[in-house]
Motif scaffolding. Structure first.
Motif, PDB file in Angstrom:
ATOM      1  N   GLY A  27       1.032  -1.301  -0.132  1.00  0.00           N
ATOM      2  CA  GLY A  27       0.016  -0.024  -0.062  1.00  0.00           C
ATOM      3  C   GLY A  27       0.706   1.273   0.003  1.00  0.00           C
ATOM      4  N   LEU A  28       2.182   1.348   0.011  1.00  0.00           N
ATOM      5  CA  LEU A  28       2.960   2.410   0.130  1.00  0.00           C
ATOM      6  C   LEU A  28       2.709   3.175  -1.109  1.00  0.00           C
ATOM      7  N   LEU A  29       2.347   2.730  -2.467  1.00  0.00           N
ATOM      8  CA  LEU A  29       2.358   3.620  -3.638  1.00  0.00           C
ATOM      9  C   LEU A  29       1.063   4.440  -3.426  1.00  0.00           C
ATOM     10  N   ALA A  30       0.213   4.347  -2.573  1.00  0.00           N
ATOM     11  CA  ALA A  30      -1.013   4.904  -2.404  1.00  0.00           C
ATOM     12  C   ALA A  30      -0.889   6.043  -1.136  1.00  0.00           C
ATOM     13  N   VAL A  31       0.100   6.067  -0.585  1.00  0.00           N
ATOM     14  CA  VAL A  31       0.051   6.951   0.736  1.00  0.00           C
ATOM     15  C   VAL A  31      -0.100   8.379   0.655  1.00  0.00           C
ATOM     16  N   THR A  32      -0.230   8.858  -0.666  1.00  0.00           N
ATOM     17  CA  THR A  32      -0.399  10.382  -1.089  1.00  0.00           C
ATOM     18  C   THR A  32      -1.936  10.610  -1.537  1.00  0.00           C
TER      19      THR A  32
ATOM     20  N   PRO B 269      -5.430  11.608  -1.150  1.00  0.00           N
ATOM     21  CA  PRO B 269      -6.254  12.426  -0.128  1.00  0.00           C
ATOM     22  C   PRO B 269      -6.882  11.562   0.823  1.00  0.00           C
ATOM     23  N   ALA B 270      -7.208  12.107   2.030  1.00  0.00           N
ATOM     24  CA  ALA B 270      -7.864  11.507   3.098  1.00  0.00           C
ATOM     25  C   ALA B 270      -9.237  11.301   2.539  1.00  0.00           C
ATOM     26  N   GLU B 271     -10.017  12.152   1.892  1.00  0.00           N
ATOM     27  CA  GLU B 271     -11.482  12.118   1.818  1.00  0.00           C
ATOM     28  C   GLU B 271     -11.575  10.936   0.653  1.00  0.00           C
ATOM     29  N   HIS B 272     -10.432  10.514  -0.049  1.00  0.00           N
ATOM     30  CA  HIS B 272     -10.808   9.445  -0.945  1.00  0.00           C
ATOM     31  C   HIS B 272     -10.175   8.211  -0.463  1.00  0.00           C
ATOM     32  N   GLY B 273      -9.994   8.193   0.898  1.00  0.00           N
ATOM     33  CA  GLY B 273      -9.629   6.828   1.508  1.00  0.00           C
ATOM     34  C   GLY B 273      -8.049   6.639   1.815  1.00  0.00           C
ATOM     35  N   GLY B 274      -7.347   7.689   1.246  1.00  0.00           N
ATOM     36  CA  GLY B 274      -5.862   7.590   1.668  1.00  0.00           C
ATOM     37  C   GLY B 274      -5.260   8.017   2.679  1.00  0.00           C
ATOM     38  N   ALA B 275      -3.911   7.770   2.996  1.00  0.00           N
ATOM     39  CA  ALA B 275      -3.319   8.206   4.162  1.00  0.00           C
ATOM     40  C   ALA B 275      -2.936   9.567   4.206  1.00  0.00           C
ATOM     41  N   ASP B 276      -2.754  10.204   2.842  1.00  0.00           N
ATOM     42  CA  ASP B 276      -2.416  11.490   2.850  1.00  0.00           C
ATOM     43  C   ASP B 276      -1.428  12.149   3.497  1.00  0.00           C
ATOM     44  N   VAL B 277      -0.225  11.104   3.500  1.00  0.00           N
ATOM     45  CA  VAL B 277       1.038  11.789   4.320  1.00  0.00           C
ATOM     46  C   VAL B 277       1.572  13.047   3.987  1.00  0.00           C
ATOM     47  N   SER B 278       2.449  13.421   4.830  1.00  0.00           N
ATOM     48  CA  SER B 278       3.203  14.564   4.598  1.00  0.00           C
ATOM     49  C   SER B 278       4.229  14.551   3.509  1.00  0.00           C
ATOM     50  N   ALA B 279       4.718  15.549   3.057  1.00  0.00           N
ATOM     51  CA  ALA B 279       5.730  15.653   2.407  1.00  0.00           C
ATOM     52  C   ALA B 279       7.089  15.176   2.860  1.00  0.00           C
ATOM     53  N   VAL B 280       7.594  15.603   4.327  1.00  0.00           N
ATOM     54  CA  VAL B 280       8.325  14.922   5.146  1.00  0.00           C
ATOM     55  C   VAL B 280       8.457  13.525   5.038  1.00  0.00           C
ATOM     56  N   THR B 281       7.116  12.834   5.335  1.00  0.00           N
ATOM     57  CA  THR B 281       7.108  11.422   5.446  1.00  0.00           C
ATOM     58  C   THR B 281       7.535  11.005   3.992  1.00  0.00           C
ATOM     59  N   LEU B 282       6.809  11.479   2.960  1.00  0.00           N
ATOM     60  CA  LEU B 282       7.199  10.921   1.566  1.00  0.00           C
ATOM     61  C   LEU B 282       8.855  10.837   1.232  1.00  0.00           C
TER      62      LEU B 282
ATOM     63  N   PHE C 111       4.431   9.104  -8.036  1.00  0.00           N
ATOM     64  CA  PHE C 111       3.602  10.159  -7.240  1.00  0.00           C
ATOM     65  C   PHE C 111       3.484  11.738  -7.767  1.00  0.00           C
ATOM     66  N   ALA C 112       4.534  11.952  -8.643  1.00  0.00           N
ATOM     67  CA  ALA C 112       4.271  13.091  -9.476  1.00  0.00           C
ATOM     68  C   ALA C 112       2.773  13.191 -10.178  1.00  0.00           C
TER      69      ALA C 112
END
Length: 390
Positions: free
Chosen positions: A44-49, A51-64, A86-87
């Motif tokens: 699931g790492l490729l889905a971490v960005t 958005p939360a409203e679509h069910g994702g983790a929406d991680v920070s740029a620091v984390t990415l 990710f781009a």
């Protein structure tokens, strides 16, 4: 599914340790990392960005950025493959319609991978895009052109294609990898990043529904972070290469190197001149990591309050991180041989892969122009341009 930043970081660290032992062999044999990429995808790492409203983790740029740094410290080629993924998730986030975001984010959450068909060889310059997106009478488009350096395309479910419409404005067409008229050729022959499969994508009158076309040109009409985020991931890859090379140098010196006879010590690791050099290299490595973290925080800050000033500060911070990390990766990967001695040059050890990866990746875009923009910003307050590479 990865639910938050902490889980994303744990997963990346675990994958890095899993991928590290086989990285040298994959590079030496030019063995494409299909199994490893599948393993990365299923976490699931490729889905971490997403958005939360679509069910994702929406991680920070620091984390990415740290996710990419960790992966690149183990295998720079493998880390490079999802950079475009990710781009182009970000392109949808910024310019996709609600329907496009709902559809494609669901694809990503289900394990769908985006590739890259962006650059073209033999044109006047990087932004001389000749691939054309022509409207058809039925409401769809036809896509024709040839793309090079298409990292990730060979492994993708969807290939985002950068093209100009009839009005010459930039669009991104999201094309399924099995679309009729689309051909992906694994003809990448780079000396470094050998297993990225950054080959050629040919598009011969490929049909693209209007629902899969995003007006990318709108990204650059106002304050934007498209370039900053993409470049941040490149900086993270360079910082990861530096970390991997330094770790391998330390391991080699402590387990294999002999002391120089004039030192008077029993082991190479006790030699004060080697200790000094490792200290210098560690400073470069730590500075690269620090600039990367600073740049990532600037991107997160700008996301929270995006305007011309915050976008400029994010781009400048990323430019500094990218310029520094690239030079650090090259220096440390080169110094690996200096500190390790003659045995390190044996081809079978493949220690040169770190330098080859760094030298190849740092050719992506010139650091000298980033330093120019840094100077103008500091001296004259000139904001960097909005062209997607800052």
């Amino acid at each position: 599914m990865i639910r938050d930043d902490a889980e994303a970081l744990r997963t990346a660290a675990e994958l890095a340790e899993e991928f590290r032992p086989g990285a040298s062999g994959r590079d030496a044999r030019r063995e494409l990392p299909r199994a490893e990429l599948d393993r990365l995808t299923v976490t699931g790492l490729l889905a971490v960005t997403v958005p939360a409203e679509h069910g994702g983790a929406d991680v920070s740029a620091v984390t990415l950025a740290e996710v990419f740094r960790l992966l690149a410290s183990a295998d720079a080629s493998l880390a490079q493959i999802p950079q475009s993924h990710f781009a182009y998730v970000n392109v949808l986030r910024q310019q996709g319609s609600p329907e496009q975001r709902a559809f494609f984010f669901a694809e990503v959450l289900a394990g769908g991978r985006f590739g890259n068909a962006q650059s073209e060889a033999g044109t006047k310059h990087l932004q001389d895009i000749r691939t054309r997106l022509v409207a058809a009478g039925d409401g769809s488009y036809r896509l024709t052109g040839v793309k090079n350096y298409s990292t990730g395309a060979l492994f993708a479910d969807w290939i985002p294609v950068l093209a100009r419409a009839e009005d010459d404005l930039l669009h991104v067409a999201y094309v399924p990898a099995d679309a009729p008229g689309l051909t992906v050729t694994d003809d990448w022959d780079g000396m470094g990043q050998r297993t990225t499969a950054s080959g050629t994508v040919e598009l011969a009158d490929v049909v693209v529904p209007a629902a899969h076309v995003v007006p990318h040109h709108l990204t650059f009409t106002g304050p934007q972070l498209h370039g900053a985020l993409a470049q941040l991931l490149h900086a993270a890859i360079d910082a990861g290469i530096a970390a991997g090379a330094l770790a391998e140098a330390a391991d080699f010196v402590t387990t294999r190197s002999r002391p120089w006879f004039e030192s008077g010590y029993e082991t190479a690791a006790e030699d004060p001149l080697l200790i000094q050099r490792f200290g210098e290299l560690a400073l470069r490595h730590r500075a690269a990591d620090a600039l990367l973290a600073t740049a990532a925080r600037a991107v997160d800050t700008a996301r929270g309050d995006l305007d011309d000033d915050s976008a400029a500060e994010a781009s400048i911070a990323v430019a500094a991180a990218k310029a520094y990390a690239g030079s650090a990766a090259l220096e440390i990967a080169d110094a690996l041989f200096e500190v390790s001695g003659t045995r390190a040059a044996l081809d079978g050890l493949n220690l040169h892969r770190h330098w080859r990866d760094a030298r190849t990746h740092t050719l992506h875009d010139p650091a000298r122009w980033k330093i120019q923009h840094l100077g103008r910003y500091v001296l004259n307050g000139t904001r960097p341009p909005r062209h997607g590479l800052l």
